[in-house]
Design an enzyme around this catalytic site. Structure first.
Site, PDB file in Angstrom:
ATOM      1  N   ARG A 294       0.779  -1.231  -0.013  1.00  0.00           N
ATOM      2  CA  ARG A 294       0.039  -0.012  -0.061  1.00  0.00           C
ATOM      3  C   ARG A 294       0.851   1.229   0.032  1.00  0.00           C
ATOM      4  O   ARG A 294       0.476   2.521   0.262  1.00  0.00           O
ATOM      5  CB  ARG A 294      -0.900  -0.199   1.242  1.00  0.00           C
TER       6      ARG A 294
ATOM      7  N   LYS B 120      15.840  -6.151   2.294  1.00  0.00           N
ATOM      8  CA  LYS B 120      16.606  -5.056   3.069  1.00  0.00           C
ATOM      9  C   LYS B 120      18.076  -5.481   3.447  1.00  0.00           C
ATOM     10  O   LYS B 120      18.686  -4.647   3.543  1.00  0.00           O
ATOM     11  CB  LYS B 120      15.573  -5.181   4.444  1.00  0.00           C
TER      12      LYS B 120
ATOM     13  N   ASP C  83      12.093   1.553   9.968  1.00  0.00           N
ATOM     14  CA  ASP C  83      11.046   0.534  10.351  1.00  0.00           C
ATOM     15  C   ASP C  83      11.176   0.735  11.898  1.00  0.00           C
ATOM     16  O   ASP C  83       9.842   0.728  12.410  1.00  0.00           O
ATOM     17  CB  ASP C  83      11.658  -1.020  10.148  1.00  0.00           C
TER      18      ASP C  83
ATOM     19  N   ALA D 214      14.106 -13.174  12.215  1.00  0.00           N
ATOM     20  CA  ALA D 214      15.286 -12.803  12.063  1.00  0.00           C
ATOM     21  C   ALA D 214      15.943 -12.303  10.999  1.00  0.00           C
ATOM     22  O   ALA D 214      17.090 -12.056  10.887  1.00  0.00           O
ATOM     23  CB  ALA D 214      16.451 -13.800  12.906  1.00  0.00           C
TER      24      ALA D 214
ATOM     25  N   GLY E 221      15.204  -9.046   7.645  1.00  0.00           N
ATOM     26  CA  GLY E 221      15.519  -7.558   7.535  1.00  0.00           C
ATOM     27  C   GLY E 221      14.259  -6.905   8.412  1.00  0.00           C
ATOM     28  O   GLY E 221      14.754  -5.924   8.820  1.00  0.00           O
TER      29      GLY E 221
ATOM     30  N   TYR F 264      -0.236  -6.648   7.484  1.00  0.00           N
ATOM     31  CA  TYR F 264      -1.490  -5.992   7.751  1.00  0.00           C
ATOM     32  C   TYR F 264      -2.436  -6.344   6.551  1.00  0.00           C
ATOM     33  O   TYR F 264      -2.282  -6.958   5.631  1.00  0.00           O
ATOM     34  CB  TYR F 264      -1.088  -4.235   7.598  1.00  0.00           C
TER      35      TYR F 264
ATOM     36  N   GLY G  54       0.168  -4.324  11.386  1.00  0.00           N
ATOM     37  CA  GLY G  54       1.218  -3.262  11.009  1.00  0.00           C
ATOM     38  C   GLY G  54       1.160  -2.309  10.310  1.00  0.00           C
ATOM     39  O   GLY G  54       1.801  -1.658  10.158  1.00  0.00           O
TER      40      GLY G  54
END
Length: 297
Positions: free
Chosen positions: A34, A84, A121, A146, A148, A239, A261
């Site tokens: 999104r 990431k 983040d 564990a 990114g 989410y 989230g």
């Protein structure tokens, strides 16, 4: 953190004479993202002329895709799963302290011909936990994952004063690698840190945070019972329009509060937006609009 900019569309108008600057989110999968909706609303609030798209990078062509984006005039990239840690390596040595501590990057941009990286983040998560009324201070926290996403939030949680943080992962070796990185960077954290496999979750906990992408696959992590204290929060970084599999699992196992989230997504996006544009958007207005959009679908 409080934001007091005007609501969406009220007092800013985009100057269409300004050439559109190009931004994007890159990941694989990416269809669910999104981020374009969020950044377009941020831009509308602040009168900026931008485009923001989704880029699905082949798993073996992340670096090539990033370099092509910036070579073609791109201004900034958000990075999501599973890239990431690759983004961290790509932006080295031009990393912010947050990115260097996390060893993961979710925000990329060019400056004077060099690629730079940050990790927003942790800021996004902490803002959302405070919004939900669950400060990490003095809390015992279980972090699932564990990769990114987890790397981006461990230092902020510890710096926020959590009493204990345990990292568990389907592959316990990855949890141990992250644990070692944390202790190497800041040895004083060692007494508050531990790690293990999913089966070694321990508990009960004040807060359980799912930093895996399991909910994207419509599955919950394979967790033992007895994870939640009577007053507890279960937080899924994924989410959606409805409760995620992890949220449903947590509610069945006794979590008092469950949350997805979405607030973290908006918070980390606002921090990225501020890096790129030196402008602070109204997160609450965008979060409300985004939640309404998800429920409508």
């Amino acid at each position: 953190m409080a934001f007091h900019e005007p609501a969406i569309g009220n007092q800013y108008a985009v100057n269409r004479a300004i050439p559109l600057k190009r931004y994007a989110v890159i990941g694989n999968p990416i269809e669910h993202s999104r981020s374009p909706f969020i950044h377009e609303l941020f831009a509308r609030q602040t009168g900026l002329a931008i485009t923001y798209e989704k880029i699905k990078a082949p798993l073996d062509r992340f670096e090539t895709t990033v370099r092509e984006f910036f070579a073609q005039g791109g201004q900034g990239l958000n990075v999501t799963v599973p890239f990431k840690e690759e983004a961290f390596a790509l932006a080295n040595p031009n990393l912010t302290p947050r990115a260097r501590l996390a060893a993961a990057v979710n925000t990329l941009w060019m400056d004077k011909g060099n690629l730079h990286g940050c990790n927003t983040d942790g800021v996004g998560l902490l803002n959302d936990l405070l919004r939900l009324g669950h400060s990490p201070k003095d809390k015992e926290i279980l972090l699932i994952g564990a990769g990114g996403a987890a790397r981006g939030v461990v230092f902020p949680l510890l710096e926020a004063g959590c009493a204990r943080l345990r990292i568990i992962n389907r592959s316990p070796e990855r949890a141990l690698t992250l644990h070692r990185h944390l202790v190497e960077q800041l040895p004083d954290l060692s007494p508050r840190l531990s790690c293990g496999s999913l089966a070694d979750a321990g508990g009960p906990w004040d807060m359980v945070i799912n930093a895996t992408s399991s909910s994207l696959g419509q599955a919950a992590p394979d967790l033992p019972g007895n994870l939640y204290k009577p007053v507890s929060l279960a937080y899924d970084m994924v989410y959606g329009g409805q409760a995620t599999p992890f949220m449903r699992q947590a509610a069945e196992q006794g979590a008092q509060t469950v949350a997805d989230g979405l607030g973290m997504l908006v918070g980390q996006a606002a921090a990225s937006f501020a890096i790129w544009h030196d402008a602070t958007p109204d997160m609450e207005a965008v979060l409300t609009a985004l939640r309404q959009q998800l429920r409508a679908h």
